[in-house]
Each structure stands twice: as C-alpha cells, then as structure tokens.
Design an enzyme around this catalytic site. Structure first.
Site, PDB file in Angstrom:
ATOM      1  N   THR A 318       0.879  -1.207   0.055  1.00  0.00           N
ATOM      2  CA  THR A 318       0.148   0.232  -0.141  1.00  0.00           C
ATOM      3  C   THR A 318       0.810   1.301   0.086  1.00  0.00           C
ATOM      4  O   THR A 318       1.900   1.212   0.070  1.00  0.00           O
ATOM      5  CB  THR A 318      -0.829   0.007   1.326  1.00  0.00           C
ATOM      6  N   ASP A 319       0.256   2.383  -0.152  1.00  0.00           N
ATOM      7  CA  ASP A 319       0.805   3.888  -0.214  1.00  0.00           C
ATOM      8  C   ASP A 319       0.849   4.416   1.189  1.00  0.00           C
ATOM      9  O   ASP A 319       1.006   5.574   0.995  1.00  0.00           O
ATOM     10  CB  ASP A 319       0.302   4.650  -1.320  1.00  0.00           C
ATOM     11  N   SER A 344       1.387   8.719   5.158  1.00  0.00           N
ATOM     12  CA  SER A 344       0.610   8.865   3.709  1.00  0.00           C
ATOM     13  C   SER A 344       1.864   9.056   2.984  1.00  0.00           C
ATOM     14  O   SER A 344       2.423  10.060   3.055  1.00  0.00           O
ATOM     15  CB  SER A 344      -0.339   9.684   3.703  1.00  0.00           C
ATOM     16  N   ARG A 345       1.989   7.995   1.925  1.00  0.00           N
ATOM     17  CA  ARG A 345       3.116   8.147   1.056  1.00  0.00           C
ATOM     18  C   ARG A 345       3.040   9.197  -0.090  1.00  0.00           C
ATOM     19  O   ARG A 345       3.888   9.520  -0.910  1.00  0.00           O
ATOM     20  CB  ARG A 345       3.640   6.941   0.488  1.00  0.00           C
ATOM     21  N   VAL A 346       1.635   9.719  -0.336  1.00  0.00           N
ATOM     22  CA  VAL A 346       1.093  10.621  -1.167  1.00  0.00           C
ATOM     23  C   VAL A 346       1.247  11.912  -0.488  1.00  0.00           C
ATOM     24  O   VAL A 346       1.669  12.756  -1.213  1.00  0.00           O
ATOM     25  CB  VAL A 346      -0.203  10.368  -1.640  1.00  0.00           C
TER      26      VAL A 346
END
Length: 484
Positions: A318-319, A344-346
């Site tokens: 997941t991101d 959160s990698r975004v």
C-alpha cells in the site's frame, strides 16, 4: 467437427470440503465450470492429470463420476449502474430482497492492473470528513491506504465515515464485507441508509455463514465493479473489510488443494494474492477517460503486532497506513490514530494548499507530545519549552476528537486548523476546546459563511483567505466573549 466450448470435458475425481478435483481435459486457470447441480466452479489449480476447482455454491450433493461443463471464457461478474444502492453477494446475487439486477455487461473477476503509462499521479484529495485523517494522513483519489489495528479500535468506523462523506460528491462507494457477522453487515447497511449515503454505495457481502470460496472471491468482485465505474470516468472508493479474513480463506483453500505451506501455514503466493488485488486501485489517465479507484484495505492485528506476516505484506503493497492504537481508543481519543506509525506516502499532494500549509507540523507535534508525556510520567523535569509542547499537544488531541457521523467539510477543516495554528486556542482551557470548536463553526455558518465559500473557491491560504479567517475569529471573540 468443432468442439463446443460449453460441453462436458471430463468427470469428478474427488470432493473435499468445497474443493472439487476433476479429471479429463486440462483446464486453464481462472476458467469457469458448471456442475450437474448448477453450482459454479472456479479453476484455481492445474496439475497433471487433475485440476482443482473451487465450488462457489452447494457442493455436498456432488459425487465422484459426475460430469461438468467447461466454459473457456474467464470467470466473470455481471455489472451495471443498477448495482448502486444494492447489497449483493460475490456472485452478483441480490441479498436485499429487492428485484434482481439487470446486468448490462460482464467483466472478469481477475484483470491485469493498468500499466504505469496508463496512470496519472495521485493529486486529488479524497476527503474523509475526519479532521485527524485529512490533516495528518491524507488520502488521494487513486491511492491505496491501509487501515490497521486491533479489533474494535475504529477501523470500520473510519471506513464508513469516508463512504458517508462522499454522499454530496460524485464518488461511488463500495463496501466489501469478508467474513463479517450478518448483524454487523445489517447495521452497516442501515447506517448508510440513515445517513443518506446508500444511494451511491454498493455492499458486496460474503458473511461469516458463507463458504471460504465466497470470502476469497468477494474483494475481486468489488474490484471488478469498481473498474466498471472507473472505466466510465467515475471516481470510486472501495473498502476491503477485512483482508486478514481473506488471507485466512485463501490459506484454508490452499491447504485443501495440497499446496505447500510456508510461514504461518500460508501458501507461497499469499503476497501475490493481495498485490494483484490492490494494484487494481489507480488513478486512470485522462487520455483514457479518467476515473479512479481508491482502495482502503483493513487489516486486523493481534496485540498491536504490525510485524506479523499478513500486516507486513499489505503494508509493503500500500501507499501508507493509518494505525489505530488500542490504548488511545480506551483513553477516549477517537479516532484513535497513532501519528508515529501512521503515514501517507502521497502526503500533501492529496491535500488542498490551505490544509497542507496549516497541517504541515501536526504529526510531528503530536508525536513529540506522546514522547514527552512518557518522559514526564517517570518524573522527569520539564522546562518551559517542554511544557509548551505538552500543552499544545493536548489541544491538538482535543481538536481532533470527533463524534461519529459528524464529518467536516474541507472549508470547516481549514477554519479549525487556522484556529489552532494562529495560537488562539493556547490560552483556552483544554476542557473548553470542544465547546469553542462547536460554537466557532456554528458562528461562522450563521454570520460569516462567505468565508467558507472563499476557502472553497481559493483552496489556498492566500492573503484574502487569511484576512477573512482572522476577521471572522475577531467577530467570534466579540460575540461570545471568549477569553483568548
């Protein structure tokens, strides 16, 4: 004479707890089988001279020597716009007592994920309406954000709040229930109806009373429905509740099929199982017509152990993840999100500029608070700087506390974050934060609602928005005589 694609190709060799062994022609993986009693089957294992088929219905009256019909087309699910507002099982059979759905087309349960060139960057917020999430671990349309934590810590609640918050948007919600109690599924559905969110939501239910085969198939059914709407240019958010039970079902089936057991008795392809599912979540290129699928998988941990096999697998796919902590939940801090383990990698790409600017240091401030709280509990001395961080952390926690089914709009979130960032809450008693927060938003809606409209229009903290927020706060102080 050409052989018919739908004709008996062999016979049943053995029947074992829903796994049917066939002998005869070699069958392709993922193809569809229909037995004499009408039960459908899915080919999951091919080996000479037999093939293993997963029965997706009544299998107990199947007997050795019985025949089957083979369909060379991929195992598929019927889809249409009529799915909206309905509760179905993974085979598309309605469970809500309403008329059967008229499907306009069929799509395979298993499909290859879009390639890199066919995707666009994740840069559009998917607002959950939960301030702690939208500020610290934002979710973007097309993202895969894991929700992880022990049982009863608020994972399902947050997923449900996210779907409810889409009722005034153009985002479609899909809730996949895997191995849940029927009473829980009924409660979830009733909540969606009461909150006016069922009209844009589809519930795919493989409850605890159903076979492991349907548990296995449920998330793939949800992904197929999501792709149908994405290919029409729609944005979709899909919840998988939960992938822990999905992994259990796959392990059970794999052991019955005689596959070699690996770590924790899971088969060697357990990682591939979830990766090929979650990779189907994406933001589709505008050149292809746009649309997106946002995946919110849920994983249940035992004793807070995020290093177990399935949690680490899904974390790596997941991101980012939102980690729910039991201790925080029982302290009354809800949502019980641990800022240190949540990420959160975004990140800021999934926030409007105003939220991004105001929330930049919140995760760090909250993490420092919990670290300093532990230090202070052992009798450590605290200087003025440490005391200030502790007091600020308390106010952040109170600001983030939020009741169920009371989502904030993006403009309301910006206003609350500005309230904190400007230092206006620092001199207020922690016990009064909830009151001030409620009264402040109420005041703005009644007297300065044009500020919300300005935030929605500008979406950034420019001079006009800042001045409007400041003037609104000054007026609020005058009216309510708040000692700031």
């Amino acid at each position: 004479m050409k052989k018919d694609a739908k004709m008996p190709h062999g016979t049943i060799d053995s029947v074992q707890d829903g796994v049917i062994w066939l002998k005869g022609a070699k069958l392709p993986m993922g193809s569809s089988i229909i037995f004499e009693n009408g039960t459908k089957g899915l080919v999951l294992s091919v080996s000479e001279p037999k093939s293993a088929v997963l029965a997706l219905g009544e299998w107990r009256n199947l007997s050795v020597g019985g025949s089957y019909t083979f369909d060379s087309s991929p195992f598929s699910l019927g889809v249409s716009d009529e799915l909206l507002g309905r509760v179905i099982d993974p085979l598309g059979i309605v469970l809500d007592g309403k008329p059967q759905i008229k499907f306009t087309k069929t799509l395979p349960y298993e499909r290859d994920a879009l390639g890199i060139i066919e995707r666009d960057p994740v840069d559009t917020p998917l607002s959950t309406g939960v301030l702690a999430v939208d500020a610290m671990v934002p979710i973007g349309r097309g993202q895969r954000q894991l929700m992880i934590g022990d049982r009863g810590t608020g994972k399902t609640t947050l997923a449900l709040e996210t779907l409810i918050n889409q009722k005034d948007t153009n985002v479609i919600g899909i809730y996949v229930c895997i191995g849940q109690k029927r009473s829980d599924v009924a409660t979830l559905t009733e909540t969606l109806v009461e909150e006016g969110a069922m009209g844009h939501t589809i519930v795919v239910n493989a409850d605890a009373s159903q076979a492991a085969a349907l548990w296995y198939l449920a998330p793939f059914a949800g992904a197929t429905i999501a792709e149908y709407f994405m290919e029409k240019g729609r944005d979709v958010v899909i919840v998988y509740d939960d992938l822990t039970k999905h992994a259990w079902a796959y392990r059970e089936m794999s052991l019955l099929m005689g596959r070699a057991a690996g770590r924790e008795a899971y088969p060697g392809d357990i990682f591939y199982l979830h990766s090929r599912l979650l990779e189907r979540a994406t933001k589709r290129s505008k050149k292809l017509g746009g649309g997106s699928i946002t995946a919110l998988p849920i994983i249940e941990t035992q004793g807070g152990d995020v290093s177990a096999y399935i949690p680490t697998n899904v974390i790596s796919i997941t991101d980012g993840q939102i980690y729910f902590e039991t201790d925080l939940f029982f302290k009354g801090i809800r949502p019980a999100i641990n800022p240190g383990l949540s990420v959160s990698r975004v990140g800021g790409a999934a926030q409007i500029k105003a939220t991004k600017k105001l929330s930049g240091k919140l995760r760090l401030s909250l993490s420092q608070y919990w670290e300093l709280t532990g230090f202070a509990s052992f009798g450590g001395t605290t200087d003025q700087t440490v005391h200030k961080k502790l007091e600020r952390g308390k106010r952040i926690i109170e600001l983030f506390k939020q009741s169920q089914h009371s989502p904030y709009s993006q403009a309301e979130e910006v206003a609350l974050l500005y309230l904190l960032d400007s230092g206006y809450l620092d001199s207020i008693s922690v016990l009064r934060i909830k009151e001030v927060k409620r009264e402040y938003l109420s005041f703005m809606h009644e007297h300065t609602k044009e500020v919300f409209a300005l935030i929605d229009a500008e979406k950034e903290l420019n001079s006009a928005v800042t001045k409007a927020l400041e003037m609104s706060l000054i007026e609020f102080k005058k009216v309510f005589d708040v000692n700031l």
